[in-house]
Design a protein around this motif. Structure first.
Motif, mmCIF file in Angstrom:
data_model
loop_
_atom_site.group_PDB
_atom_site.id
_atom_site.type_symbol
_atom_site.label_atom_id
_atom_site.label_comp_id
_atom_site.label_asym_id
_atom_site.label_seq_id
_atom_site.Cartn_x
_atom_site.Cartn_y
_atom_site.Cartn_z
ATOM 1 N N SER A 11 0.819 -1.200 0.000
ATOM 2 C CA SER A 11 0.000 0.000 0.000
ATOM 3 C C SER A 11 0.857 1.256 0.000
ATOM 4 O O SER A 11 1.897 1.311 0.637
ATOM 5 N N ASN A 12 0.392 2.250 -0.722
ATOM 6 C CA ASN A 12 1.050 3.553 -0.745
ATOM 7 C C ASN A 12 0.174 4.598 -0.064
ATOM 8 O O ASN A 12 0.299 5.781 -0.335
ATOM 9 N N ILE A 13 -0.708 4.172 0.817
ATOM 10 C CA ILE A 13 -1.631 5.091 1.478
ATOM 11 C C ILE A 13 -0.853 6.016 2.419
ATOM 12 O O ILE A 13 0.096 5.592 3.088
ATOM 13 N N SER A 14 -1.238 7.267 2.455
ATOM 14 C CA SER A 14 -0.537 8.249 3.284
ATOM 15 C C SER A 14 -1.094 8.254 4.704
ATOM 16 O O SER A 14 -2.190 7.762 4.969
ATOM 17 N N ILE A 15 -0.319 8.831 5.582
ATOM 18 C CA ILE A 15 -0.746 8.962 6.977
ATOM 19 C C ILE A 15 -2.025 9.811 7.042
ATOM 20 O O ILE A 15 -2.929 9.512 7.817
ATOM 21 N N SER A 20 -7.775 10.139 8.168
ATOM 22 C CA SER A 20 -9.141 10.447 7.722
ATOM 23 C C SER A 20 -10.061 9.249 7.903
ATOM 24 O O SER A 20 -11.204 9.385 8.356
ATOM 25 N N LEU A 21 -9.569 8.058 7.569
ATOM 26 C CA LEU A 21 -10.370 6.841 7.733
ATOM 27 C C LEU A 21 -10.661 6.561 9.207
ATOM 28 O O LEU A 21 -11.789 6.230 9.580
ATOM 29 N N VAL A 22 -9.635 6.723 10.039
ATOM 30 C CA VAL A 22 -9.797 6.462 11.471
ATOM 31 C C VAL A 22 -10.772 7.461 12.091
ATOM 32 O O VAL A 22 -11.647 7.085 12.870
ATOM 33 N N ILE A 28 -8.425 0.270 11.512
ATOM 34 C CA ILE A 28 -7.466 -0.155 10.491
ATOM 35 C C ILE A 28 -6.453 -1.097 11.129
ATOM 36 O O ILE A 28 -5.905 -0.813 12.197
ATOM 37 N N VAL A 29 -6.205 -2.221 10.473
ATOM 38 C CA VAL A 29 -5.180 -3.160 10.922
ATOM 39 C C VAL A 29 -4.068 -3.139 9.880
ATOM 40 O O VAL A 29 -4.297 -3.415 8.710
#
Length: 82
Positions: A11-15, A20-22, A28-29
């Motif tokens: 994954s290249n998802i940013s912090i 934002s998701l949290v 998130i795991v």
């Protein structure tokens, strides 16, 4: 709602995206392959509030201390000859 598993190797998802998701309520795991390594969850304002007062006696009787709690330990304790 099941947690969102994110493999850190793929994954290249940013912090900022994770945050934002949290904050939207998603758990998130983070995994290394299929092995869970960390869990990201939101910190509610109730948990981090320093102004929240404690209630004395709330768990009365849950813990006890023996009468000899502060007595010196026997010499056998220190030499390992129990």
């Amino acid at each position: 709602m099941p947690p969102l598993n994110i493999d850190v190797n793929q994954s290249n998802i940013s912090i900022k995206e994770l945050l934002s998701l949290v904050l939207a309520g998603k758990e998130i795991v983070l995994t290394d392959g299929s092995i869970p390594q960390a869990r990201l969850i939101s910190m509610s304002s109730e948990k981090i509030s320093s102004s929240q007062s404690r209630i004395a006696g709330l768990h009365s009787g849950a813990i006890w201390t023996s009468e000899d709690f502060d007595e010196p330990l026997p010499e056998d304790f220190w030499t390992g000859n129990l």
